[in-house]
Structures are given as structure tokens and as C-alpha cells.
Scaffold this active site. Structure first.
Site, PDB file in Angstrom:
ATOM      1  N   CYS A 285       0.700  -1.345  -0.057  1.00 61.01           N
ATOM      2  CA  CYS A 285       0.196   0.032   0.002  1.00 61.01           C
ATOM      3  C   CYS A 285       0.948   1.458   0.085  1.00 61.01           C
ATOM      4  CB  CYS A 285      -0.997  -0.010   1.334  1.00 61.01           C
ATOM      5  SG  CYS A 285      -2.307  -1.366   1.220  1.00 61.01           S
TER       6      CYS A 285
HETATM    7  N1  LIG Z   1      -2.740  -6.210   1.894  1.00 61.16           N
HETATM    8  C1  LIG Z   1      -3.003  -5.173   2.308  1.00 61.16           C
HETATM    9  O1  LIG Z   1      -2.578  -4.938   3.786  1.00 61.16           O
HETATM   10  C2  LIG Z   1      -4.160  -4.166   1.983  1.00 61.16           C
HETATM   11  C3  LIG Z   1      -4.620  -3.345   2.696  1.00 61.16           C
HETATM   12  C4  LIG Z   1      -5.604  -2.420   2.176  1.00 61.16           C
HETATM   13  C5  LIG Z   1      -5.713  -2.329   0.905  1.00 61.16           C
HETATM   14  N2  LIG Z   1      -5.351  -3.382  -0.150  1.00 61.16           N
HETATM   15  C6  LIG Z   1      -5.669  -3.372  -1.418  1.00 61.16           C
HETATM   16  O2  LIG Z   1      -6.692  -4.585  -1.658  1.00 61.16           O
HETATM   17  C7  LIG Z   1      -6.096  -5.089  -2.960  1.00 61.16           C
HETATM   18  C8  LIG Z   1      -5.987  -6.531  -2.780  1.00 61.16           C
HETATM   19  O3  LIG Z   1      -4.886  -6.671  -1.891  1.00 61.16           O
HETATM   20  P1  LIG Z   1      -4.276  -7.909  -1.293  1.00 61.16           P
HETATM   21  O4  LIG Z   1      -3.356  -7.581  -0.292  1.00 61.16           O
HETATM   22  O5  LIG Z   1      -5.455  -8.782  -0.902  1.00 61.16           O
HETATM   23  O6  LIG Z   1      -3.931  -8.557  -2.481  1.00 61.16           O
HETATM   24  P2  LIG Z   1      -3.365 -10.347  -2.846  1.00 61.16           P
HETATM   25  O7  LIG Z   1      -2.413 -10.396  -3.921  1.00 61.16           O
HETATM   26  O8  LIG Z   1      -3.042 -11.054  -1.379  1.00 61.16           O
HETATM   27  O9  LIG Z   1      -4.800 -10.937  -3.249  1.00 61.16           O
HETATM   28  C9  LIG Z   1      -5.446 -10.744  -4.480  1.00 61.16           C
HETATM   29  C10 LIG Z   1      -6.216 -11.842  -5.056  1.00 61.16           C
HETATM   30  O10 LIG Z   1      -6.694 -11.757  -6.238  1.00 61.16           O
HETATM   31  C11 LIG Z   1      -6.473 -12.959  -7.138  1.00 61.16           C
HETATM   32  N3  LIG Z   1      -6.696 -12.296  -8.239  1.00 61.16           N
HETATM   33  C12 LIG Z   1      -5.903 -11.718  -9.219  1.00 61.16           C
HETATM   34  N4  LIG Z   1      -6.722 -11.575 -10.486  1.00 61.16           N
HETATM   35  C13 LIG Z   1      -7.967 -12.099 -10.222  1.00 61.16           C
HETATM   36  C14 LIG Z   1      -9.154 -11.848 -11.257  1.00 61.16           C
HETATM   37  N5  LIG Z   1      -8.890 -11.428 -12.223  1.00 61.16           N
HETATM   38  N6  LIG Z   1     -10.073 -12.576 -10.678  1.00 61.16           N
HETATM   39  C15 LIG Z   1     -10.134 -13.158  -9.544  1.00 61.16           C
HETATM   40  N7  LIG Z   1      -9.044 -13.085  -8.668  1.00 61.16           N
HETATM   41  C16 LIG Z   1      -8.115 -12.607  -8.931  1.00 61.16           C
HETATM   42  C17 LIG Z   1      -5.162 -13.277  -6.633  1.00 61.16           C
HETATM   43  O11 LIG Z   1      -4.917 -14.461  -7.269  1.00 61.16           O
HETATM   44  C18 LIG Z   1      -4.984 -13.222  -5.180  1.00 61.16           C
HETATM   45  O12 LIG Z   1      -5.407 -14.297  -4.505  1.00 61.16           O
HETATM   46  C19 LIG Z   1      -5.326  -4.160  -3.567  1.00 61.16           C
HETATM   47  O13 LIG Z   1      -5.860  -3.345  -4.278  1.00 61.16           O
HETATM   48  C20 LIG Z   1      -4.565  -3.744  -2.151  1.00 61.16           C
HETATM   49  O14 LIG Z   1      -3.869  -2.423  -2.629  1.00 61.16           O
HETATM   50  C21 LIG Z   1      -4.516  -4.412   0.348  1.00 61.16           C
END
Ligand SMILES: NC(=O)c1ccc[n+]([C@@H]2O[C@H](COP(=O)([O-])OP(=O)(O)OC[C@H]3O[C@@H](n4cnc5c(N)ncnc54)[C@H](O)[C@@H]3O)[C@@H](O)[C@H]2O)c1
Length: 445
Positions: A285
Site C-alpha cells: 500500500c
Molecule cells: N494487503 C493489505 O494490507 C491491503 C490493505 C488495504 C488495501 N489493500 C488493497 O486491496 C487489494 C487486494 O490486495 P491483497 O493484499 O488482498 O492482494 P493479494 O495479492 O493478497 O490478493 C489478491 C487475490 O486476487 C486474485 N486475483 C488476481 N486477479 C484476479 C481475477 N481477475 N479474478 C479473481 N481473482 C484474481 C489473486 O490470485 C489473489 O489471490 C489491493 O488493491 C490492495 O492495494 C491491501
């Protein structure tokens, strides 16, 4: 109009039917993207009583969920397994499941391209997968962090391709995710949830959904406000960290202990909030999200100069750390080239296993380029690849004794840093893990 000022209207027609399903928890909830954000949310909705279907393109993750086993540190298998066993939580890679869903939360990655432009490909591909099977009476909520305008300008046209109209047959919102992996106090359930809808009815439906599962929901007047809220929060952190990193570099030159300065400043009971310097920004982030804002603001004709400057300062930190390690080794008549440096902690922050954007990667890379032998220890990260070399976790105490310098990059708890200092020849501490300790062989950022 801010939704708070908008009297809650009685939902009728398709919206009314969906509202009834959400109210009596017969709505089937879908989560697209089952990572750090999606899986905890899926489990909360399941615990609230909804039947939840997780959709992910990663077959391994889908199989693991269907076996009842969690791969996310903040989701204990003991909490998830009963939901799977009772059929309340299932996972699939098949987007045809969308046709059976009433609500869909999109939690897919939003990285930056090498050029620091937003990479919207995951959102686009998830929305295209959803659009093919979307039925009337579905609420779609984007949770991925993104630039203001994404929900209405990018997601909406894709979802409306088949003729379903937002605010009439389908409903669309943005709700930023604020999860802080590894935080024992604040997790998905008790972090207030901001929601903005494309129309007031859209927002009302999302507020109803989240209120069933989460402790506190904060409606705002539009999807753009909700998108901007997240960027303000993360930009605020990034810029303040940039400020203290710059202060740390100044203090380093002037021989002042920056940690003591910050702790003393933090005794001011108003108007000051402490941020701490470190070896560079990490995680999915803080190093990334502000560039979504600067990219978008450039299009609006405004240069996001604070963001660019903080990005530059934070990006210098791994170089600064390596220069300071070289100086510390020099004081002990050892050149950096040919030295053995042991890195303690390579995850991007304390007590988690996430390596994304970790500054340890840059520090290790710079040390190797300077001719140092690099080893590391991290109880959360069993292996770590730098410059195509696979490094394996080593015992910290033995390595501390063997290395010419130990550098603390991430200060995981449960490690006896005093013993490390006793065994080591030189310690460079980028996190103040050895707060208050004085020693000729201890150097701080
Ligand atoms: N990790 C954090 O601490 C956090 C905190 C706040 C916001 N975010 C935001 O949340 C969002 C997700 O982050 P995350 O950390 O969970 O990511 P992540 O990589 O842990 O998880 C994302 C998931 O989406 C899946 N994916 C990718 N393309 C796909 C598709 N077309 N269809 C279905 N699934 C698909 C991936 O396989 C993965 O399992 C991002 O925008 C991130 O910036 C993350």
C-alpha cells in the site's frame, strides 16, 4: 449530497428485493480475489450468516480454502474450517458462479507498472469475468485501492455492457479496504468501513451488507470520495514517513539521535503525531497507492509535488542504510567489499510474512552489488531470492557471531536483540530495536 444528509429512502423494485435478501441474510455473497483483503472479508461475511462463494484465478488458493485450510496469517484455520465444513464458504475459479450471487466484493491486486502508472489489468479482468454472468439484482463493490474515478469511469461501463444499468438493475459502490495485516487490535471486523455508492440506493445496499458483518460503517456521498479517502490515508503516512526519513538523514550528519528527538516531540499532547524512520517503504500500500493519486492529479493538471518528493526521499533510504553500514564497518577497519552482512528481518514489517516491496530486497541487492556476502534470518520468511540467488533463513544468533555486521531491517518481536549485540562485531539498527542501549559497536539510523 453526502449520504448522511440524504434521508434513507424506502428501497423498491429490484433494490427492494435485494435489500430484503441482505436483511434476512439469504443473499449469496461473492468475494473476487481471496488474498490478504478478500479472505478475511469472506470469513467475516460467513460468520455473519451469509453463504459465501470465493472466486480466485489461483487454483492452489481455491483448493486450499475448499480443504478448510487458511493461507492468510490473520485468518486462523480454526475460524475458517467450520464455515467450509458447514458449506457456508466455498471457493471456485469458475466465474459462472457469479450468476448465483447477490453481492460481489472485488479485492484483486492494484500494482503499479514500472513507469509508476496504475496497473488496472486485474480490476478489468475481474470485472469482465463478472460482467459475462451478471444478473439483475446484484450489488458489486470494488475494494481494491485505486485512483479516484475508477468505479464510475472504468468499472461501471464494463458491468453495464450487457444492458443492465447501475442504480436500476444492478448496484455499484466503492469501499476502501483498510486492513493492517498482523495488527492484533484492529482487524476486518472492527476497522470502520467507508462506503460510497454510484447512486444513493447503491450506497444504502452496501451499508446494509457491511452492517451485518462489521462493527462500524461510514457512508460518504460518492464513489470518488470513498476512493480519495483511502489515498489520503496512505499518502498521509507516506509523506510523514518521508519527512522523518529526511530528518534521520539530517540527524545522521549532525550526530543527533533521531529516535530520541521523535520520542521527546511525541510528548507534546496536541498537534504532533510520531512517525518513525526506517530502511525504506514496504508493503502493497504505502509505497504504491500515493502514485495512483499523483497519476490521476497529473491528468487534472496538478503536480502532486509532496508525493513525488516523499517518494524520492523514501527511495533513497536503502542507499543511505548501505552507506551507513559501510561507514560503521570502516570504523572497525573492515571494508564493505568482501564483508559478511547478516540481515535480520526481511518481511516488510514486524511480525508478518509479507515480502511485497520490502526494503530488505533493495538493501540486500545493494550489499551484493557492493561485493558483500549476504545472509539473513527471519522467522516468518523461510527463503528469499535476491539477484537470482536463493537465500535460506539462518539461525540469527550463530549468524550474528559469524558476520562482520548485523543489520536490523525488520524488528520482529520475540528476538533477543541484546544477545545479538553481544555476539556481533557491529550492529546497524534501522528500527531502534536496541532502544536505550549504548555500545561502541552499535550504530543507529
Ligand atoms: N494487503 C493489505 O494490507 C491491503 C490493505 C488495504 C488495501 N489493500 C488493497 O486491496 C487489494 C487486494 O490486495 P491483497 O493484499 O488482498 O492482494 P493479494 O495479492 O493478497 O490478493 C489478491 C487475490 O486476487 C486474485 N486475483 C488476481 N486477479 C484476479 C481475477 N481477475 N479474478 C479473481 N481473482 C484474481 C489473486 O490470485 C489473489 O489471490 C489491493 O488493491 C490492495 O492495494 C491491501
Amino acid at each position: 449530497m453526502p449520504i448522511a444528509e440524504n434521508p434513507v429512502a424506502e428501497l423498491t423494485g429490484v433494490a427492494g428485493e435485494l435489500a430484503a435478501k441482505i436483511r434476512n441474510k439469504t443473499a449469496r455473497a461473492g468475494i473476487v480475489g481471496l488474498g490478504y483483503v478478500g479472505l478475511p472479508l469472506a470469513v467475516e461475511l460467513g460468520h455473519a450468516g451469509f453463504e459465501v462463494v470465493g472466486l480466485d484465478v489461483h487454483e492452489g488458493k481455491v483448493a486450499e480454502i475448499n480443504r478448510g485450510s487458511s493461507y492468510i496469517q490473520d485468518v486462523p484455520t480454526s475460524q475458517m474450517a467450520p464455515l467450509v465444513a458447514s458449506g457456508k464458504l466455498t471457493a471456485t475459479t469458475d466465474f459462472a458462479a457469479v450468476a448465483t450471487l447477490d453481492t460481489i466484493n472485488i479485492c484483486v491486486p492494484t500494482p503499479l507498472r514500472k513507469t509508476k502508472d496504475p496497473d488496472m489489468s486485474y480490476i478489468v479482468s475481474a470485472c469482465e469475468g463478472i460482467a459475462k454472468h451478471l444478473k439483475a439484482g446484484t450489488l458489486v463493490i470494488l475494494e481494491s485501492t485505486t485512483y479516484p474515478g475508477t468505479t464510475d469511469e472504468l468499472v461501471r461501463p464494463i458491468l453495464e455492457r450487457g444492458g443492465l444499468r447501475v442504480g436500476h438493475e444492478i448496484f455499484l459502490c466503492f469501499s476502501p479496504e483498510r486492513v493492517d495485516p498482523g495488527n492484533p487490535k484492529f482487524q476486518t471486523k472492527n476497522i470502520p468501513k467507508v462506503v460510497g455508492g454510484s447512486t444513493p440506493a447503491c450506497a444504502q445496499l452496501a451499508v446494509m451488507l457491511y452492517s451485518n458483518a462489521l462493527d462500524h460503517v461510514v457512508p460518504v456521498g460518492s464513489t470518488q470520495v470513498a476512493e480519495m479517502v483511502k489515498l489520503l490515508e496512505n499518502t498521509f503516512r507516506m509523506i510523514n514517513i518521508g519527512l522523518v526519513n529526511e530528518l534521520a538523514m539530517m540527524c545522521g550528519r549532525m550526530g543527533i539521535d533521531v529516535w530520541e528527538v521523535i520520542d521527546a516531540a511525541a510528548t507534546k499532547p496536541f498537534g504532533f503525531m510520531p512517525f518513525y524512520p526506517g530502511p525504506g517503504l514496504g508493503g502493497h500500500c504505502i509505497p504504491i497507492d500515493p502514485f495512483y493519486l499523483s497519476w490521476k492529479s497529473k491528468q487534472a493538471g496538478i503536480e502532486a509535488r509532496f508525493i513525488e518528493l516523499a517518494g524520492y526521499v523514501n527511495g533513497q533510504m536503502p542507499h543511505f542504510v548501505v552507506d551507513r553500514i559501510a561507514a560503521a564497518l570502516n570504523e572497525h577497519a573492515k571494508p564493505l567489499k568482501g564483508s559478511h552482512v547478516h540481515i535480520m528481518g526481511v518481511a516488510y514489517k514486524r511480525d508478518i510474512d509479507d515480502m511485497r516491496e520490502s526494503p530488505a530486497i533493495d538493501v540486500a541487492h545493494l550489499l551484493m552489488r557492493a561485493g558483500s556476502k549476504v545472509t539473513y534470518s527471519d522467522p516468518f520468511v523461510p527463503k528469499f531470492v535476491v539477484e537470482s540467488v536463493e537465500l535460506l533463513h539462518q539461525d540469527p544468533i550463530t549468524s550474528a557471531a559469524e558476520a562482520d555486521c548485523v543489520v536490523v531491517i525488520t524488528d520482529h518481536k520475540g528476538i533477543d536483540y541484546r544477545e545479538i549485540l553481544d555476539r556481533a562485531k557491529v550492529v546497524f539498527d534501522t528500527r531502534n530495536a536496541l532502544k536505550g542501549v549504548k555500545s561502541e559497536k552499535l550504530f543507529r539510523l
